[in-house]
Design an enzyme around this catalytic site. Structure first.
Site, PDB file in Angstrom:
ATOM      1  N   ASN A 161       0.833  -1.205   0.000  1.00  0.00           N
ATOM      2  CA  ASN A 161       0.000   0.000   0.000  1.00  0.00           C
ATOM      3  C   ASN A 161       0.871   1.259   0.000  1.00  0.00           C
ATOM      4  OD1 ASN A 161      -2.325   1.536   0.100  1.00  0.00           O
ATOM      5  ND2 ASN A 161      -3.196   0.422   1.842  1.00  0.00           N
ATOM      6  N   PHE A 162       0.238   2.379  -0.210  1.00  0.00           N
ATOM      7  CA  PHE A 162       0.873   3.706  -0.130  1.00  0.00           C
ATOM      8  C   PHE A 162       2.060   3.874  -1.078  1.00  0.00           C
ATOM      9  CE2 PHE A 162      -1.052   2.930   4.124  1.00  0.00           C
ATOM     10  CZ  PHE A 162      -2.100   3.831   3.987  1.00  0.00           C
ATOM     11  N   LEU A 163       1.973   3.271  -2.249  1.00  0.00           N
ATOM     12  CA  LEU A 163       2.974   3.540  -3.288  1.00  0.00           C
ATOM     13  C   LEU A 163       2.790   4.990  -3.723  1.00  0.00           C
ATOM     14  CD1 LEU A 163       4.970   2.888  -5.602  1.00  0.00           C
ATOM     15  CD2 LEU A 163       3.041   1.915  -6.874  1.00  0.00           C
ATOM     16  N   THR A 169      -4.489  -3.297  -3.860  1.00  0.00           N
ATOM     17  CA  THR A 169      -5.633  -2.753  -4.594  1.00  0.00           C
ATOM     18  C   THR A 169      -5.172  -1.513  -5.332  1.00  0.00           C
ATOM     19  OG1 THR A 169      -6.268  -1.462  -2.656  1.00  0.00           O
ATOM     20  CG2 THR A 169      -7.464  -3.510  -3.020  1.00  0.00           C
ATOM     21  N   LEU A 223      -7.007  -0.571   3.190  1.00  0.00           N
ATOM     22  CA  LEU A 223      -7.076   0.857   3.509  1.00  0.00           C
ATOM     23  C   LEU A 223      -6.731   1.703   2.296  1.00  0.00           C
ATOM     24  CD1 LEU A 223      -5.293   0.657   6.953  1.00  0.00           C
ATOM     25  CD2 LEU A 223      -7.738   0.564   6.463  1.00  0.00           C
TER      26      LEU A 223
HETATM   27  C1  MYA Z   1       5.876 -11.090  -2.933  1.00  0.00           C
HETATM   28  C2  MYA Z   1       5.908  -9.708  -2.624  1.00  0.00           C
HETATM   29  C3  MYA Z   1       5.451  -8.814  -3.806  1.00  0.00           C
HETATM   30  C4  MYA Z   1       5.337  -7.334  -3.428  1.00  0.00           C
HETATM   31  C5  MYA Z   1       4.925  -6.478  -4.616  1.00  0.00           C
HETATM   32  C6  MYA Z   1       3.505  -6.730  -5.105  1.00  0.00           C
HETATM   33  C7  MYA Z   1       3.098  -5.746  -6.195  1.00  0.00           C
HETATM   34  C8  MYA Z   1       2.752  -4.377  -5.649  1.00  0.00           C
HETATM   35  C9  MYA Z   1       2.335  -3.433  -6.751  1.00  0.00           C
HETATM   36  C10 MYA Z   1       2.106  -2.013  -6.238  1.00  0.00           C
HETATM   37  C11 MYA Z   1       0.793  -1.872  -5.502  1.00  0.00           C
HETATM   38  C12 MYA Z   1       0.532  -0.460  -5.097  1.00  0.00           C
HETATM   39  C13 MYA Z   1      -0.778  -0.297  -4.353  1.00  0.00           C
HETATM   40  C14 MYA Z   1      -1.031   1.182  -4.132  1.00  0.00           C
HETATM   41  O1  MYA Z   1      -0.388   1.814  -3.350  1.00  0.00           O
HETATM   42  S1  MYA Z   1      -2.269   1.915  -5.090  1.00  0.00           S
HETATM   43  C15 MYA Z   1      -1.984   3.649  -4.925  1.00  0.00           C
HETATM   44  C16 MYA Z   1      -1.021   4.140  -5.937  1.00  0.00           C
HETATM   45  N1  MYA Z   1      -0.622   5.491  -5.672  1.00  0.00           N
HETATM   46  C17 MYA Z   1      -1.191   6.575  -6.229  1.00  0.00           C
HETATM   47  O2  MYA Z   1      -2.101   6.502  -7.020  1.00  0.00           O
HETATM   48  C18 MYA Z   1      -0.625   7.913  -5.761  1.00  0.00           C
HETATM   49  C19 MYA Z   1      -0.414   8.901  -6.881  1.00  0.00           C
HETATM   50  N2  MYA Z   1       0.347   8.299  -7.994  1.00  0.00           N
HETATM   51  C20 MYA Z   1       1.700   8.075  -7.965  1.00  0.00           C
HETATM   52  O3  MYA Z   1       2.396   8.316  -6.985  1.00  0.00           O
HETATM   53  C21 MYA Z   1       2.280   7.459  -9.223  1.00  0.00           C
HETATM   54  O4  MYA Z   1       1.471   7.776 -10.319  1.00  0.00           O
HETATM   55  C22 MYA Z   1       2.490   5.917  -9.137  1.00  0.00           C
HETATM   56  C23 MYA Z   1       3.523   5.624  -8.057  1.00  0.00           C
HETATM   57  C24 MYA Z   1       1.189   5.193  -8.846  1.00  0.00           C
HETATM   58  C25 MYA Z   1       3.012   5.394 -10.483  1.00  0.00           C
HETATM   59  O5  MYA Z   1       4.169   6.097 -10.847  1.00  0.00           O
HETATM   60  P1  MYA Z   1       4.334   6.771 -12.292  1.00  0.00           P
HETATM   61  O6  MYA Z   1       3.011   7.288 -12.693  1.00  0.00           O
HETATM   62  O7  MYA Z   1       5.467   7.741 -12.219  1.00  0.00           O
HETATM   63  O8  MYA Z   1       4.696   5.533 -13.259  1.00  0.00           O
HETATM   64  P2  MYA Z   1       6.144   4.954 -13.608  1.00  0.00           P
HETATM   65  O9  MYA Z   1       6.659   5.557 -14.879  1.00  0.00           O
HETATM   66  O10 MYA Z   1       7.069   5.069 -12.438  1.00  0.00           O
HETATM   67  O11 MYA Z   1       5.822   3.407 -13.821  1.00  0.00           O
HETATM   68  C26 MYA Z   1       4.875   3.023 -14.769  1.00  0.00           C
HETATM   69  C27 MYA Z   1       4.514   1.559 -14.498  1.00  0.00           C
HETATM   70  O12 MYA Z   1       3.882   1.452 -13.196  1.00  0.00           O
HETATM   71  C28 MYA Z   1       2.605   0.846 -13.365  1.00  0.00           C
HETATM   72  N3  MYA Z   1       1.693   1.399 -12.370  1.00  0.00           N
HETATM   73  C29 MYA Z   1       1.114   2.609 -12.351  1.00  0.00           C
HETATM   74  N4  MYA Z   1       0.339   2.742 -11.266  1.00  0.00           N
HETATM   75  C30 MYA Z   1       0.427   1.581 -10.586  1.00  0.00           C
HETATM   76  C31 MYA Z   1      -0.156   1.109  -9.397  1.00  0.00           C
HETATM   77  N5  MYA Z   1      -1.002   1.846  -8.674  1.00  0.00           N
HETATM   78  N6  MYA Z   1       0.163  -0.131  -8.966  1.00  0.00           N
HETATM   79  C32 MYA Z   1       1.005  -0.889  -9.671  1.00  0.00           C
HETATM   80  N7  MYA Z   1       1.590  -0.503 -10.830  1.00  0.00           N
HETATM   81  C33 MYA Z   1       1.292   0.728 -11.271  1.00  0.00           C
HETATM   82  C34 MYA Z   1       2.182   1.215 -14.777  1.00  0.00           C
HETATM   83  O13 MYA Z   1       1.164   0.342 -15.244  1.00  0.00           O
HETATM   84  C35 MYA Z   1       3.486   1.058 -15.501  1.00  0.00           C
HETATM   85  O14 MYA Z   1       3.781  -0.318 -15.715  1.00  0.00           O
HETATM   86  P3  MYA Z   1       3.471  -0.997 -17.172  1.00  0.00           P
HETATM   87  O15 MYA Z   1       2.085  -0.608 -17.554  1.00  0.00           O
HETATM   88  O16 MYA Z   1       4.494  -0.431 -18.126  1.00  0.00           O
HETATM   89  O17 MYA Z   1       3.637  -2.479 -16.964  1.00  0.00           O
END
Ligand code: MYA
Length: 447
Positions: A164-166, A200, A447
């Site tokens: 969460n909180f990415l 989520t 959350l």
């Molecule tokens: C085993 C353990 C595993 C642990 C990990 C499990 C996975 C966890 C996954 C994370 C769960 C997080 C849950 C939450 O916190 S969801 C809440 C996300 N946060 C926000 O919405 C806050 C405002 N937005 C931002 O800070 C940025 O726009 C974020 C950080 C979202 C993207 O930054 P930016 O806009 O500068 O993009 P980029 O150039 O760096 O990167 C682009 C790539 O990222 C993919 N992208 C965009 N948004 C998301 C998203 N919400 N989940 C997963 N991937 C996402 C996108 O499709 C593209 O990939 P692809 O399309 O080319 O493939």
């Protein structure tokens, strides 16, 4: 003072909910998911024959000991949430960059308390708070977090993390930093021999295991109208709207009272039995139940609007028969020179012994109507302005009757490195209307 443009607020609320309207346009071709196509997640339209891990061949020894290289001028950091200044930096980053309206006039009013509750449940791990700093200034510009959890997907228990909180600073967007952060938290989690995650997002990625819809129940319609959240339908007067959403001032369930830590054993027992109704569930220990539903004496003694989590139980002859909970996450609206705070309650977990065993849904629907109806009254008496709920759990049994209106936002649930058959989200995937027949298999509230 003119109320802000309604469209702006509607868009904001979608973002606040971290949900987006789900349109086909948002779904790219698989090949265009440059990052996600390399990850162990199900492809869109993939035929799933059996539920389980996608990639199960690794051990912690296969995982690198060090993070991958960070962009020049930036460095990896592990955030110490026990240190007030580091907590404040996370707080500041999310406050300024988690929601993206152009002039930054609307924001989640996160508090340090909210983060402590959300990020430090029993078993939290320091290394799961991953940040990126500017080397020269030490400024925190990106963050991602994980908390350990035991997930149940249908009959299988899956040791996992909830991610969460990415969040990435607006100036560093679209530079492919998100995949770097995701890989780093994956590395750290894998080093602890954990290989699955739940998260989520409003963003459409390959592939949601479920999608729920947001619904909103006005508690203080007048305030919502003043800040432009609610509008006046044609031909309806303000007093008619006020009358529509009026609530009694006192709750009606006999035996309803605030939860105390001593209730934990009974509440956990009820939670476990009730959550058997669902396919995507978090398994809690007693300590976790206390954390998530009661948390601490300090937070319970805070002023109503500063509380984070509120839980009520129903006690009959010394036995707890039901409980409900909601968490509070206000947001501020800066309209011209005035600052307004909208107090927002989010439905969290609930359970009722009426839903156990072979009770039919008619009885449960009736019970939940009065139980969650009381939750609305408690929230209203705590000066909450709106009560939000998803279409998850058994919510479709009471949303309409309790006058929750469909929101425009949707929330996708994802599993990392785990294939699962789709799980109902409480809405019809075609019409997006509440699905009273299939209801939802999603028990977990993120959350
Ligand atoms: C085993 C353990 C595993 C642990 C990990 C499990 C996975 C966890 C996954 C994370 C769960 C997080 C849950 C939450 O916190 S969801 C809440 C996300 N946060 C926000 O919405 C806050 C405002 N937005 C931002 O800070 C940025 O726009 C974020 C950080 C979202 C993207 O930054 P930016 O806009 O500068 O993009 P980029 O150039 O760096 O990167 C682009 C790539 O990222 C993919 N992208 C965009 N948004 C998301 C998203 N919400 N989940 C997963 N991937 C996402 C996108 O499709 C593209 O990939 P692809 O399309 O080319 O493939």
């Amino acid at each position: 003072m003119a109320p802000p443009d309604e469209k702006t607020i509607e868009n904001l609320l979608k973002k606040l909910a971290m949900g987006e309207e789900l349109t086909e346009k948002q779904r790219k071709d698989m090949k265009d998911y440059k990052f996600w196509k390399t990850q162990p997640v199900s492809k869109f339209d993939e035929k799933i024959d059996k539920e389980g891990p996608i990639d199960s061949l690794k051990t912690p020894a296969d995982i690198p000991d060090e993070p991958s290289a960070m962009l020049k001028d930036f460095e990896w950091v592990t955030i110490d949430l026990e240190k007030e200044d580091e907590m404040n930096q996370v707080h500041q980053l999310l406050h300024d960059h988690y929601v993206e309206d152009q002039d930054a006039s609307f924001r989640f009013a996160y508090t340090a308390n909210f983060f402590k509750w959300a990020l430090q449940p029993p078993g939290w791990k320091k290394e799961y708070y991953v940040g990126v700093r500017v080397k020269a200034t030490g400024k925190l510009v990106a963050f991602i977090s994980g908390i350990p959890s035991l997930l149940r997907v249908r009959e299988n228990k899956v040791p996992s993390v909830e991610i969460n909180f990415l969040c990435i600073h607006k100036k560093l967007r679209s530079k492919r930093l998100a995949p770097v952060l995701i890989r780093e938290i994956t590395r750290r989690v894998n080093k602890n021999d954990v290989w699955q995650a739940l998260f989520t997002s409003g963003a459409v990625l390959p592939t949601p295991v479920s999608t729920c819809r947001y619904t909103h129940r006005p508690l203080n319609w007048e305030k919502l109208y003043e800040v432009g959240f609610s509008s006046l339908p044609a031909g309806v007067s303000k007093s008619q709207m006020l009358a529509k959403y009026v609530l009694p001032s006192a709750t009606k369930t006999p035996g309803l009272r605030k939860m105390v830590p001593e209730d934990a054993d009974q509440v956990l027992d009820l939670y476990e039995k009730f959550q058997k109704r669902y396919d995507l569930v978090l398994e809690f220990t007693k300590e976790e139940i206390i954390h998530w539903l009661y948390w601490s004496d300090e937070q319970n003694s805070l002023e109503d609007q500063d509380k984070v989590i509120v839980t009520y139980v129903v006690e009959e002859d010394g036995k707890i028969t039901d409980f409900f909970s909601f968490y509070i996450l206000p947001f501020t609206t800066l309209t011209n020179s005035e600052t307004d705070q909208l107090n927002v309650a989010y439905l969290f977990y609930y359970a009722s012994k009426v839903g156990l065993g072979d009770s039919d849904d008619t009885k449960l629907a009736k019970r939940l109507n009065s139980l969650i109806g009381d939750a609305l009254i408690v929230a209203k008496n705590m000066k909450m302005d709106v009560f939000n709920a998803l279409t998850s759990q058994d919510n479709v049994l009471f949303l309409k009757d309790l006058k929750f209106g469909n929101g425009d936002a949707f929330l996708n649930f994802y599993l990392f490195n785990y294939k699962a058959f789709p799980i109902n989200g409480g809405m019809d995937n075609e019409t997006k209307e509440l699905d009273l027949v299939n209801k939802s298999g999603v028990g977990v509230v993120m959350l």
